[in-house]
Design a protein around this motif. Structure first.
Motif, PDB file in Angstrom:
ATOM      1  N   LEU A 130     -43.477  41.847  30.892  1.00  0.00           N
ATOM      2  CA  LEU A 130     -43.708  42.814  29.488  1.00  0.00           C
ATOM      3  C   LEU A 130     -42.680  43.831  29.592  1.00  0.00           C
TER       4      LEU A 130
ATOM      5  N   VAL B 115     -46.715  38.746  32.852  1.00  0.00           N
ATOM      6  CA  VAL B 115     -47.853  38.313  31.748  1.00  0.00           C
ATOM      7  C   VAL B 115     -47.339  36.514  31.785  1.00  0.00           C
TER       8      VAL B 115
ATOM      9  N   ILE C  55     -54.770  37.066  23.340  1.00  0.00           N
ATOM     10  CA  ILE C  55     -54.329  37.749  24.875  1.00  0.00           C
ATOM     11  C   ILE C  55     -55.894  37.979  25.755  1.00  0.00           C
TER      12      ILE C  55
ATOM     13  N   LEU D 149     -53.417  47.322  23.982  1.00  0.00           N
ATOM     14  CA  LEU D 149     -53.185  46.467  22.955  1.00  0.00           C
ATOM     15  C   LEU D 149     -54.465  46.161  21.831  1.00  0.00           C
TER      16      LEU D 149
ATOM     17  N   ASP E   8     -50.576  44.161  17.274  1.00  0.00           N
ATOM     18  CA  ASP E   8     -49.660  44.518  18.119  1.00  0.00           C
ATOM     19  C   ASP E   8     -48.684  43.852  18.164  1.00  0.00           C
TER      20      ASP E   8
ATOM     21  N   LEU F 271     -46.129  41.898  21.166  1.00  0.00           N
ATOM     22  CA  LEU F 271     -45.759  42.002  22.781  1.00  0.00           C
ATOM     23  C   LEU F 271     -44.491  41.379  22.840  1.00  0.00           C
ATOM     24  N   ASN F 272     -43.781  42.484  23.482  1.00  0.00           N
ATOM     25  CA  ASN F 272     -42.312  42.388  23.883  1.00  0.00           C
ATOM     26  C   ASN F 272     -42.283  41.714  25.113  1.00  0.00           C
ATOM     27  N   LEU F 273     -41.629  40.425  25.234  1.00  0.00           N
ATOM     28  CA  LEU F 273     -41.680  39.885  26.565  1.00  0.00           C
ATOM     29  C   LEU F 273     -40.258  39.143  27.009  1.00  0.00           C
TER      30      LEU F 273
ATOM     31  N   SER G  96     -40.745  38.274  21.182  1.00  0.00           N
ATOM     32  CA  SER G  96     -41.632  39.329  20.400  1.00  0.00           C
ATOM     33  C   SER G  96     -42.670  38.414  19.731  1.00  0.00           C
TER      34      SER G  96
ATOM     35  N   VAL H  79     -49.987  39.996  18.345  1.00  0.00           N
ATOM     36  CA  VAL H  79     -51.481  39.515  18.892  1.00  0.00           C
ATOM     37  C   VAL H  79     -52.200  39.265  17.775  1.00  0.00           C
TER      38      VAL H  79
ATOM     39  N   ASN I  17     -53.407  38.557  33.510  1.00  0.00           N
ATOM     40  CA  ASN I  17     -52.432  39.378  32.412  1.00  0.00           C
ATOM     41  C   ASN I  17     -52.179  38.054  31.548  1.00  0.00           C
TER      42      ASN I  17
ATOM     43  N   GLY J 144     -52.039  35.137  28.103  1.00  0.00           N
ATOM     44  CA  GLY J 144     -51.943  34.955  26.706  1.00  0.00           C
ATOM     45  C   GLY J 144     -52.287  33.574  26.205  1.00  0.00           C
TER      46      GLY J 144
END
Length: 737
Positions: free
Chosen positions: A470, A477, A506, A516, A520, A522-524, A534, A537, A547, A549
């Motif tokens: 993350l 994640v 997620i 979250l 939202d 999620l920047n991974l 990016s 969700v 954790n 997705g």
């Protein structure tokens, strides 16, 4: 003569003081035993990982690397490790070759294995009754157990990285010489390398390894589950010991202050007489200050001794979960002195304030008891006149002494927090087994291949996966690509409705840790090549393992640049005959469930401790305060008895306000528990790849309330017996004298 007063009164009113003494004893005992435990584990752990070169990270590749050139270029130690799993019956030993540079083995007892010998971890040996010198047959070849071993990178010994609990009955680790291991290694599916040292630019290192040798996985020490769980347990145990013992000390000190204050006020005639006989305030304070000193010594001395005496057994029990080798025992003198002297810092000032407040009065006021009379006449509470006589007496008992009720509320709230944590933790483990592993994860076997495939040659369901960070954190994640109509992973929302797999769904554990919600972004950051993504969700699954997705396999491959239909793993209802050289690992769901069930006994032991602590805390506080009320009101109780009131009525009148305080304390304990859980999820578990469903359900709250209410009723029963023992004749005779 004066110095005999405290012990005579403590013995006379032992019901007041015995509870406080036990609270002090328990606080000293808890702090001492936890301090010794954590000091020994922490010091031995640090010595172990430093002396035996615990890795900074490890990685796997498809092709063998050039170790010497990379060591010179990056100024680190690199060593390859080989592994082989030996299955016999329902047990498995994971053997590693002897290493010399990184993650070197520590022999706890016995010797390093020579050719034809092995060493195993002590927890597995103990659970399976294997001793040094015993023989064990491995695929037709006899080996001798030469010793017990600990490995710096396998401190929390779990079969799979996704396992939450160790299972020493069915899984253990061992070491053997590489010459022996060659006999069992048919092929190597991937190359595993351990690195000791610091690399300033890990991204360039990963890129070089990936471009030359095809990087499969890369795991830093602070995301290695088998290492960080141990460090997390040690990091959280000492603050927990401080909070529990500190809270108990504060509660017992306030109790002592209340008891001494009421006791001294009830002895105004005796104190005034001592004044009249010529004793000065310093001498009187010197006598009454012995109360807290005696209570401190009678609680702290045996508490500290018991904590030290039982520390070995407690340490042995604790390290059965984490294989930290206790090579040398350390006695934390500083912490033992804290366990002994800190109660005095609470006890003595409480007693001093209680006696000093009374001695500010004039001698005549003390002898006549005018301060106590003034207290009662000052607060007549005329607004209570609307109630019945019995109800007025009951309400006045509580409203005139709010400090007593506050102590009861705080004590019950703290006991509620402890028991709720234990009950819900057990429910969370049961939820994982009964719901997650049975209703969400429908597969029986999961296989992870060492290369991306397009053609599915097996009767199984394909999936894909990638590991990310993350952005801005070290939190891992894992995103899975599964079939849109998957029969192996059934994702449902909090209402139990099936989730339509569009976009990124997620797990609830990931949502809880980072706050979250649907919508939202999620920047991974990809763990292998560092690319950033990016993802929005679109849903949250009622899932607390990982954790994680989930995306449809088609969208996953398109988003992350894989060929259409690519997959890296297989879910299956039945065991597949996949060549070992094609596998990175495989997991049986039955094994995971077995781990939880086998660990139930240890969980129950910890739960029983929490039950006892909460019961003891609630019972002691309620009983001490009830005894104080009864002692204060011996004359009114005797008069009411003469007037024809029954013991049950008197108990309701003089102790009935405790009912309200108990309810308030219990209700306060629930939000306190929720605050604790929020801290655990967002703080302690933030950087690890799992969570628990720790929200208290109605059944958990009901059980906790019933359990503590039994403690409450038991204390009230003893209080009623004390009321029954009051003789009107004796009390009136005392008054006339």
């Amino acid at each position: 003569m004066l110095k005999k007063i405290p012990m005579r009164i403590i013995w006379r009113d032992k019901s007041h003081f015995l509870g406080i003494i036990f609270l002090v004893l328990f606080a000293s005992f808890g702090y001492a035993i936890f301090s010794i435990l954590i000091t020994n584990i922490d010091t031995n752990y640090k010595n172990f990982v430093e002396k035996y070169n615990q890795e900074n990270f490890h990685f796997t590749t498809f092709f063998p690397i050039d170790i010497s050139s990379l060591e010179k270029k990056y100024n680190v130690l690199i060593e390859e490790k080989f592994t082989w799993d030996f299955e016999y019956g329902d047990r498995l030993i994971r053997f590693f070759n002897l290493t010399e540079k990184v993650n070197k083995p520590l022999i706890l007892e016995g010797t390093l294995p020579k050719i034809g010998e092995i060493a195993v971890d002590p927890n597995f040996a103990k659970a399976n009754k294997l001793r040094i010198g015993d023989g064990i047959e491995i695929n037709g070849i006899k080996f001798r157990i030469s010793g017990y071993v600990a490995l710096p990178d396998y401190i929390y010994i779990t079969k799979n990285e996704t396992d939450l609990l160790p299972d020493p009955m069915h899984f253990g680790i061992g070491i053997m010489n590489f010459e022996d291991m060659r006999k069992f290694l048919e092929s190597v599916a991937y190359r595993y390398y351990m690195v000791r040292g610091t690399i300033s630019d890990l991204s360039s290192f990963k890129n070089e390894i990936n471009s030359k040798y095809r990087l499969i996985s890369f795991v830093e020490k602070d995301e290695n589950f088998r290492i960080i769980v141990t460090e997390m347990k040690m990091k959280s145990a000492k603050p927990m010991a401080f909070v529990i013992s500190g809270t108990i000390l504060v509660i017992s000190s306030i109790l002592l202050f209340i008891v001494l204050r009421r006791l001294i006020n009830s002895m105004h005639a005796e104190v005034g007489t001592l004044y009249a006989l010529g004793y000065n305030s310093k001498e009187i304070v010197g006598v009454y200050i012995l109360f807290p000193i005696y209570i401190w010594l009678m609680g702290a001395v045996p508490g500290s001794i018991l904590g030290y005496a039982l520390s070995d057994s407690f340490t042995e029990f604790y390290v059965s979960f984490i294989s930290v080798p206790i090579v040398e025992k350390f006695i934390p003198t500083k912490d033992l002195l804290i366990a002994f002297f800190v109660p005095a810092l609470f006890m003595i000032p409480s007693g001093y304030i209680a006696i000093k407040d009374l001695l500010k009065k004039r001698v005549v006021e003390i002898i006549r008891g005018e301060s106590e009379k003034g207290f009662k006449t000052r607060f007549r509470m005329e607004f209570l006149d609307r109630f019945s006589f019995k109800r007025r007496v009951m309400l006045k008992q509580g409203l005139l002494h709010p400090s007593r009720e506050l102590v009861l509320i705080i004590g019950v709230a703290f006991a509620t927090l402890i028991i709720l944590y234990g009950v819900v933790a057990k429910s969370a483990l049961s939820y994982l087994v009964e719901d997650t592993f049975q209703n969400t994860y429908k597969y029986n076997y999961m296989y992870l291949l060492n290369y991306y495939e397009k053609e599915n040659k097996y009767d199984a369901e394909p999936f894909n996966m990638l590991s990310f960070y993350l952005k801005g954190t070290k939190s891992k994640v894992v995103i899975y690509g599964i079939l849109k109509d998957s029969q192996m992973i059934l994702l449902k929302d909090g209402k139990g409705d099936k989730i339509n797999l569009e976009g990124l769904v997620i797990s609830q554990s990931l949502a809880d840790k980072f706050g979250l919600k649907v919508g939202d972004v999620l920047n991974l950051v990809n763990n292998i090549d560092g690319k950033e993504y990016s993802l929005k969700v679109t849903g949250i699954a009622d899932l607390y393992v990982g954790n994680n997705g989930y995306m449809s396999l088609e969208e996953f491959n398109e988003t992350f640049g894989f060929d259409k239909g690519s997959f890296i793993g297989l879910y299956s209802f039945h065991k597949l005959d996949i060549p070992k050289e094609d596998l990175v690992t495989y997991m049986s769901k039955e094994d995971a469930i077995k781990v939880f069930k086998d660990s139930a006994q240890s969980v129950d032991q910890m739960l029983q401790v929490m039950y006892l602590v909460s019961f003891f805390l609630a019972f002691t506080i309620i009983y001490v305060l009830a005894s104080l009320v009864i002692t204060e009101n011996r004359k009114p109780l005797a008069i009411f008895k003469i007037l024809g009131f029954r013991d049950g009525e008197l108990s309701s009148m003089f102790l009935g306000f405790n009912n309200f305080s108990f309810i308030v304390g219990f209700l306060l304990g629930i939000p306190l528990y929720n605050m604790l859980i929020s801290y655990i999820i967002k703080g302690v578990l933030k950087d690890v790849d799992f969570s628990f469903k720790l929200q208290a359900q109605f059944n958990d709250i009901l059980f906790s309330f019933t359990y503590l209410f039994v403690a409450f009723l038991f204390s009230r029963y003893l209080g009623r017996r004390r009321i029954n023992s009051i003789s009107p004749v004796v009390i009136l005779k005392e008054q006339s004298e």
